[in-house]
Design an enzyme around this catalytic site. Structure first.
Site, PDB file in Angstrom:
ATOM      1  N   SER A  51      41.884  51.066  46.969  1.00 48.31           N
ATOM      2  CA  SER A  51      41.679  49.632  47.236  1.00 48.31           C
ATOM      3  C   SER A  51      41.252  48.875  46.000  1.00 48.31           C
ATOM      4  O   SER A  51      41.407  47.658  45.923  1.00 48.31           O
ATOM      5  CB  SER A  51      40.560  49.443  48.262  1.00 48.31           C
ATOM      6  OG  SER A  51      41.015  49.701  49.520  1.00 48.31           O
ATOM      7  N   PRO A  98      34.311  52.934  50.482  1.00 50.30           N
ATOM      8  CA  PRO A  98      33.420  53.747  49.628  1.00 50.30           C
ATOM      9  C   PRO A  98      33.092  53.111  48.270  1.00 50.30           C
ATOM     10  O   PRO A  98      32.309  53.672  47.525  1.00 50.30           O
ATOM     11  CB  PRO A  98      34.232  55.031  49.423  1.00 50.30           C
ATOM     12  CG  PRO A  98      35.659  54.578  49.508  1.00 50.30           C
ATOM     13  CD  PRO A  98      35.694  53.446  50.497  1.00 50.30           C
ATOM     14  N   GLY A  99      33.728  51.967  47.928  1.00 47.44           N
ATOM     15  CA  GLY A  99      33.269  51.294  46.711  1.00 47.44           C
ATOM     16  C   GLY A  99      34.320  50.926  45.687  1.00 47.44           C
ATOM     17  O   GLY A  99      33.987  50.638  44.539  1.00 47.44           O
ATOM     18  N   GLY A 100      35.574  50.903  46.097  1.00 47.57           N
ATOM     19  CA  GLY A 100      36.635  50.546  45.133  1.00 47.57           C
ATOM     20  C   GLY A 100      36.465  49.143  44.560  1.00 47.57           C
ATOM     21  O   GLY A 100      36.662  48.915  43.361  1.00 47.57           O
ATOM     22  N   ASP A 112      27.783  47.717  53.956  1.00 44.97           N
ATOM     23  CA  ASP A 112      28.671  48.548  54.785  1.00 44.97           C
ATOM     24  C   ASP A 112      27.829  49.643  55.414  1.00 44.97           C
ATOM     25  O   ASP A 112      26.931  50.189  54.765  1.00 44.97           O
ATOM     26  CB  ASP A 112      29.778  49.186  53.910  1.00 44.97           C
ATOM     27  CG  ASP A 112      31.004  49.612  54.715  1.00 44.97           C
ATOM     28  OD1 ASP A 112      30.835  50.335  55.712  1.00 44.97           O
ATOM     29  OD2 ASP A 112      32.115  49.211  54.344  1.00 44.97           O
ATOM     30  N   ASP A 147      25.521  45.097  59.225  1.00 41.71           N
ATOM     31  CA  ASP A 147      26.742  44.449  59.698  1.00 41.71           C
ATOM     32  C   ASP A 147      27.037  43.247  58.791  1.00 41.71           C
ATOM     33  O   ASP A 147      26.183  42.376  58.620  1.00 41.71           O
ATOM     34  CB  ASP A 147      26.514  43.989  61.150  1.00 41.71           C
ATOM     35  CG  ASP A 147      27.736  43.315  61.748  1.00 41.71           C
ATOM     36  OD1 ASP A 147      28.761  43.196  61.035  1.00 41.71           O
ATOM     37  OD2 ASP A 147      27.663  42.909  62.911  1.00 41.71           O
ATOM     38  N   ASP A 186      36.314  42.823  52.143  1.00 38.41           N
ATOM     39  CA  ASP A 186      37.473  43.641  52.522  1.00 38.41           C
ATOM     40  C   ASP A 186      37.224  44.253  53.897  1.00 38.41           C
ATOM     41  O   ASP A 186      37.708  45.332  54.212  1.00 38.41           O
ATOM     42  CB  ASP A 186      37.681  44.740  51.455  1.00 38.41           C
ATOM     43  CG  ASP A 186      39.025  45.438  51.567  1.00 38.41           C
ATOM     44  OD1 ASP A 186      39.949  44.877  52.179  1.00 38.41           O
ATOM     45  OD2 ASP A 186      39.152  46.558  51.031  1.00 38.41           O
ATOM     46  N   LYS A 202      43.359  40.727  57.170  1.00 37.04           N
ATOM     47  CA  LYS A 202      44.258  41.757  57.711  1.00 37.04           C
ATOM     48  C   LYS A 202      45.181  41.061  58.708  1.00 37.04           C
ATOM     49  O   LYS A 202      44.704  40.318  59.586  1.00 37.04           O
ATOM     50  CB  LYS A 202      43.460  42.858  58.428  1.00 37.04           C
ATOM     51  CG  LYS A 202      42.244  43.365  57.656  1.00 37.04           C
ATOM     52  CD  LYS A 202      42.607  44.229  56.464  1.00 37.04           C
ATOM     53  CE  LYS A 202      41.361  44.521  55.627  1.00 37.04           C
ATOM     54  NZ  LYS A 202      41.653  45.040  54.301  1.00 37.04           N
TER      55      LYS A 202
HETATM   56  C1  LIG Z   1      39.303  48.719  53.844  1.00 38.90           C
HETATM   57  S1  LIG Z   1      37.701  49.367  53.902  1.00 38.90           S
HETATM   58  C2  LIG Z   1      36.963  48.719  52.460  1.00 38.90           C
HETATM   59  C3  LIG Z   1      37.371  49.425  51.216  1.00 38.90           C
HETATM   60  C4  LIG Z   1      36.592  48.954  50.001  1.00 38.90           C
HETATM   61  N1  LIG Z   1      36.889  47.571  49.671  1.00 38.90           N
HETATM   62  C5  LIG Z   1      36.909  49.793  48.795  1.00 38.90           C
HETATM   63  O1  LIG Z   1      37.488  49.271  47.843  1.00 38.90           O
HETATM   64  O2  LIG Z   1      36.566  50.967  48.774  1.00 38.90           O
HETATM   65  C6  LIG Z   1      36.957  48.406  55.147  1.00 38.90           C
HETATM   66  C7  LIG Z   1      35.479  48.648  55.291  1.00 38.90           C
HETATM   67  O3  LIG Z   1      34.987  47.655  56.165  1.00 38.90           O
HETATM   68  C8  LIG Z   1      33.836  48.223  56.799  1.00 38.90           C
HETATM   69  N2  LIG Z   1      33.504  47.378  57.930  1.00 38.90           N
HETATM   70  C9  LIG Z   1      34.210  47.121  59.050  1.00 38.90           C
HETATM   71  N3  LIG Z   1      33.514  46.288  59.853  1.00 38.90           N
HETATM   72  C10 LIG Z   1      32.355  46.013  59.204  1.00 38.90           C
HETATM   73  C11 LIG Z   1      31.220  45.201  59.494  1.00 38.90           C
HETATM   74  N4  LIG Z   1      31.184  44.504  60.624  1.00 38.90           N
HETATM   75  N5  LIG Z   1      30.228  45.157  58.609  1.00 38.90           N
HETATM   76  C12 LIG Z   1      30.287  45.851  57.448  1.00 38.90           C
HETATM   77  N6  LIG Z   1      31.320  46.631  57.119  1.00 38.90           N
HETATM   78  C13 LIG Z   1      32.343  46.708  57.976  1.00 38.90           C
HETATM   79  C14 LIG Z   1      34.277  49.633  57.130  1.00 38.90           C
HETATM   80  O4  LIG Z   1      33.138  50.476  57.303  1.00 38.90           O
HETATM   81  C15 LIG Z   1      35.094  49.998  55.887  1.00 38.90           C
HETATM   82  O5  LIG Z   1      34.313  50.727  54.978  1.00 38.90           O
END
Ligand SMILES: C[S@@+](CC[C@H](N)C(=O)[O-])C[C@H]1O[C@@H](n2cnc3c(N)ncnc32)[C@H](O)[C@@H]1O
Length: 355
Positions: free
Chosen positions: A187, A221-223, A239, A259, A275, A304
């Site tokens: 990501s 995870p932190g991208g 997250d 959240d 994201d 999305k």
């Molecule tokens: C596509 S991943 C993010 C990838 C991240 N941008 C990266 O580069 O590694 C989406 C993330 O949104 C988090 N997520 C979904 N709903 C959430 C919420 N309500 N609050 C915080 N995080 C949330 C998920 O746990 C997931 O880690």
């Protein structure tokens, strides 16, 4: 010769969004026409009732979300002789405005990509002959137009031009980036590409560097956090999921297991990126809230896309944000792009520094 055909390149599977969006922009500049496309082909041919060269200058390329690259085309070449293509193509090219470069392009599909070496060879042979004939300017010369060769097969191709200042400098509009091995997820390339598109390179130091503060919503995870840290930012990563240890060891990241929809920064930050995987309308509402609260200067967020009515969903989300900010008297610039590294999503940039 009057050109009345526009080629719009897009991600395969997004032809109807690309066509619907372009149709809307055509109407906005007082033009009309109709699109033709095959599902999953990676391009749309738009037949105009007016002059394609005029339309491609009137519509702002940067305002299009789903079109990666475009050009105004000569009628398609469909039965080229395989042993002597240049004898047909070169005379036709003199009908186009003068250019200094020729981009070799193909549909961004599995079958299309196999044609790329052939397209590259044909384009360099054509450019060489055109320069010898004085029809094409030397590579470093300044020309107002850029030429495109779009290959569909050895016998079937399109030739066209796009304005140098109103199109992508990149072949097929694709920003190819090398995956940084140390980043925790692929990501990471989405945020890097977003910066390339939304922030002019000359402004990177001022807008991204110098120890800025950032919030990353849906960070694990932190991208994306990795990109922010790489710019020297201090990041609040929000997250419930785990963040990569290597990032936490930098000392620049604070992990909030919360959240995203309930998180408020202690004080305003320079950047907020998001994201979060959730419904686009819900994410748009959250972005509006951040902007109304004045919690950040700039934001980059992903929407999305739903399975159906994707273009309408995008329009609704962007309108909701724009109307909310206008009602509050907040000045802003909002733009969106279906980036090469985006899949079923688009990336948006909201700039509030204009306030
Ligand atoms: C596509 S991943 C993010 C990838 C991240 N941008 C990266 O580069 O590694 C989406 C993330 O949104 C988090 N997520 C979904 N709903 C959430 C919420 N309500 N609050 C915080 N995080 C949330 C998920 O746990 C997931 O880690």
């Amino acid at each position: 010769m009057l050109l009345n055909l526009l080629l719009l390149q897009c991600r395969a599977g997004f032809e109807s969004e690309c066509a619907a969006e372009f149709m809307q922009h055509c109407v906005d500049v007082g033009q009309s026409g109709f699109p033709r496309f095959d599902a999953q082909s990676g391009f749309v041919l738009f037949e105009l009732y007016g002059d394609a060269l005029a339309v491609i200058q009137a519509v702002s390329f940067r305002s299009l979300i789903f079109t990666r690259q475009w050009c105004a085309c000569l009628p398609p070449f469909e039965q080229l002789p395989a042993d002597d293509r240049l004898s047909v193509l070169l005379p036709a090219m003199t009908e186009l405005p003068v250019c200094a470069e020729l981009l070799a392009e193909v549909p961004d599909t599995t079958a299309g990509r196999e044609l790329l070496p052939f397209a590259g060879k044909l384009a360099s042979a054509m450019a060489q002959r055109l320069r010898q004939q004085g029809v094409m300017l030397p590579r470093k010369a300044r020309a107002d137009w850029r030429m495109h060769l779009f290959v569909l097969s050895g016998r079937h191709l399109l030739l066209g031009v796009s304005p140098r200042r109103n199109g992508s400098t990149l072949e097929m509009g694709i920003r190819r980036l090398k995956f940084p091995g140390a980043a925790p997820s692929r990501s990471t390339l989405k945020l890097e590409e977003a910066w390339h598109w939304f922030v002019p390179r000359a402004e990177w130091d001022a807008r991204l560097g110098g120890g800025k503060t950032a919030v990353d919503l849906g960070a694990a995870p932190g991208g994306w956090t990795w990109q922010l840290v790489r710019q020297g930012m201090f990041v609040s990563a929000v997250d419930n999921g785990p963040m990569a240890e290597s990032l936490m060891e930098t000392g620049q990241v604070t992990h909030h297991r919360e959240d995203a929809f309930g998180f408020a920064p202690g004080k305003p930050v320079d950047w907020m990126v998001c994201d979060v995987a959730d419904k686009p309308a819900r994410v748009a509402e959250l972005m509006l809230q951040w902007a109304l609260q004045g919690w950040c200067q700039e934001m980059i967020f992903n929407l999305k896309l739903p399975m159906k009515k994707r273009y309408q969903a995008v329009q609704q989300c962007l309108e909701e944000i724009a109307e909310g900010l206008e009602a509050a008297g907040i000045r802003f610039q909002l733009s969106a792009r279906h980036l090469y590294h985006d899949r079923e999503e688009i990336t948006c940039h909201l700039d509030l520094r204009v306030s």
